[in-house]
Write an enzyme that holds these catalytic residues in place. Sequence first.
Site, short mmCIF file in Angstrom:
data_model
loop_
_atom_site.label_atom_id
_atom_site.label_comp_id
_atom_site.label_asym_id
_atom_site.label_seq_id
_atom_site.Cartn_x
_atom_site.Cartn_y
_atom_site.Cartn_z
N LYS A 13 49.94 31.51 17.17
CA LYS A 13 50.32 30.12 16.86
C LYS A 13 49.14 29.17 17.00
CE LYS A 13 53.34 29.93 20.24
NZ LYS A 13 53.15 31.30 20.73
N ARG A 88 60.51 25.05 22.39
CA ARG A 88 60.65 26.43 22.87
C ARG A 88 62.07 26.72 23.31
NH1 ARG A 88 54.89 27.27 24.47
NH2 ARG A 88 54.59 29.49 24.69
N ARG A 167 56.99 36.89 30.02
CA ARG A 167 56.98 35.83 29.01
C ARG A 167 57.66 36.29 27.73
NH1 ARG A 167 50.91 34.52 28.68
NH2 ARG A 167 51.50 32.96 27.16
P1 ADP Z 1 51.08 30.89 24.41
O1 ADP Z 1 49.96 30.26 23.62
O2 ADP Z 1 50.68 32.19 24.96
O3 ADP Z 1 52.36 30.95 23.66
P2 ADP Z 1 51.16 28.37 25.71
O4 ADP Z 1 49.75 28.05 25.96
O5 ADP Z 1 51.84 27.76 24.54
O6 ADP Z 1 51.31 29.95 25.66
O7 ADP Z 1 52.04 28.02 26.99
C1 ADP Z 1 51.68 28.46 28.27
C2 ADP Z 1 52.83 28.16 29.23
O8 ADP Z 1 53.08 26.75 29.28
C3 ADP Z 1 54.17 28.78 28.84
O9 ADP Z 1 54.29 30.11 29.28
C4 ADP Z 1 55.13 27.84 29.56
O10 ADP Z 1 55.19 28.12 30.95
C5 ADP Z 1 54.46 26.49 29.40
N1 ADP Z 1 54.94 25.79 28.19
C6 ADP Z 1 54.20 25.47 27.09
N2 ADP Z 1 54.96 24.83 26.19
C7 ADP Z 1 56.21 24.74 26.71
C8 ADP Z 1 57.45 24.21 26.25
N3 ADP Z 1 57.58 23.62 25.05
N4 ADP Z 1 58.53 24.31 27.08
C9 ADP Z 1 58.43 24.88 28.29
N5 ADP Z 1 57.31 25.41 28.77
C10 ADP Z 1 56.19 25.35 28.00
P1 ADP Z 2 49.54 32.01 20.68
O1 ADP Z 2 49.04 30.58 20.57
O2 ADP Z 2 50.68 32.30 19.78
O3 ADP Z 2 49.81 32.41 22.10
P2 ADP Z 2 46.76 32.77 20.05
O4 ADP Z 2 46.46 32.00 18.82
O5 ADP Z 2 46.18 32.29 21.33
O6 ADP Z 2 48.37 32.96 20.17
O7 ADP Z 2 46.33 34.29 19.79
C1 ADP Z 2 46.49 35.28 20.82
C2 ADP Z 2 45.27 36.19 20.82
O8 ADP Z 2 45.27 37.02 19.65
C3 ADP Z 2 43.94 35.45 20.81
O9 ADP Z 2 43.00 36.19 21.57
C4 ADP Z 2 43.55 35.42 19.33
O10 ADP Z 2 42.13 35.36 19.15
C5 ADP Z 2 44.12 36.73 18.83
N1 ADP Z 2 44.66 36.66 17.44
C6 ADP Z 2 45.28 35.59 16.85
N2 ADP Z 2 45.67 35.91 15.58
C7 ADP Z 2 45.31 37.21 15.39
C8 ADP Z 2 45.43 38.14 14.28
N3 ADP Z 2 46.02 37.78 13.12
N4 ADP Z 2 44.94 39.39 14.45
C9 ADP Z 2 44.35 39.75 15.62
N5 ADP Z 2 44.19 38.96 16.69
C10 ADP Z 2 44.67 37.69 16.59
#
Ligand code: ADP
Ligand code: ADP
Length: 210
Positions: A13, A88, A167
């Site tokens: 994302k 979320r 998660r």
């Molecule tokens: P990821 O990129 O791996 O999906 P985020 O960086 O978006 O994780 O979020 C990290 C943590 O922050 C989540 O695991 C949650 O604890 C908290 N968080 C982020 N956005 C929200 C939301 N909209 N509602 C509740 N918790 C959130």
């Molecule tokens: P989210 O915000 O959904 O938690 P991230 O954008 O942080 O996800 O991506 C999670 C991890 O996977 C990061 O280390 C990123 O560089 C890698 N990644 C993202 N998109 C891809 C893809 N299409 N193929 C392989 N690795 C990816």
Amino acid sequence: MKIIMLGAPGAGKGTQAKKIAAKYEIPHISTGDIFRANIKEGTELGKKAKTYMDQGLLVPDELVVDLVVDRVNQEDCKNGYVLDGFPRTIPQAEALAELGQKMDYAIDVDVPDENIIHRMGGRRACVGCGATYHLEYAPTKVEGICDACGKELILRDDDKPETVKKRLNVYHEQTQPLIDYYTNAGILKTVDGTVDIDVVFQNIVEILGA
Ligand code: ADP
Ligand code: ADP
Ligand code: ZN
């Protein structure tokens, strides 16, 4: 254009939201980034959020909704924005709907759980600017050093395997219902998130229009 990014933790994302924000010149709003910035600054919000984040749990809706409402009401969001990590939960989606700002697309970046566990182990985040990399799929020019700001990269505490599993469970229980919610709202678009980063982006641009 007002866009919501949906998908499991690690689906890509943030990676795609940044590219969308750059191409369409709209702000990228990441609630995770906002919480991490608050933790770094030692604010009250940061302290509260950290106890949940460390456990792989969602931060309670009441701590999230107001800050997003304030953010999307700012001047730079007038022409649109891309929400990354919000909503979320169904109550968060309902709070967003009550604002009366019409969302154009909810893009679900679809990646199976098996891929997620592997991906998260390789994710690295910059301690300085929060930029995200991957050891294998999105490496930095110099190992361990941020391309953007030159600071050091770390594995996020909540990206350790035990917390990732937690998660994912939380995602399936609390966030996945949003896929039906936005299908019913008529704005859901699904993209395959398992292909190369640039290919995922091309598919998103096809949906949004060049
Ligand atoms: P990821 O990129 O791996 O999906 P985020 O960086 O978006 O994780 O979020 C990290 C943590 O922050 C989540 O695991 C949650 O604890 C908290 N968080 C982020 N956005 C929200 C939301 N909209 N509602 C509740 N918790 C959130
Ligand atoms: P989210 O915000 O959904 O938690 P991230 O954008 O942080 O996800 O991506 C999670 C991890 O996977 C990061 O280390 C990123 O560089 C890698 N990644 C993202 N998109 C891809 C893809 N299409 N193929 C392989 N690795 C990816
Ligand atoms: Zn950096």
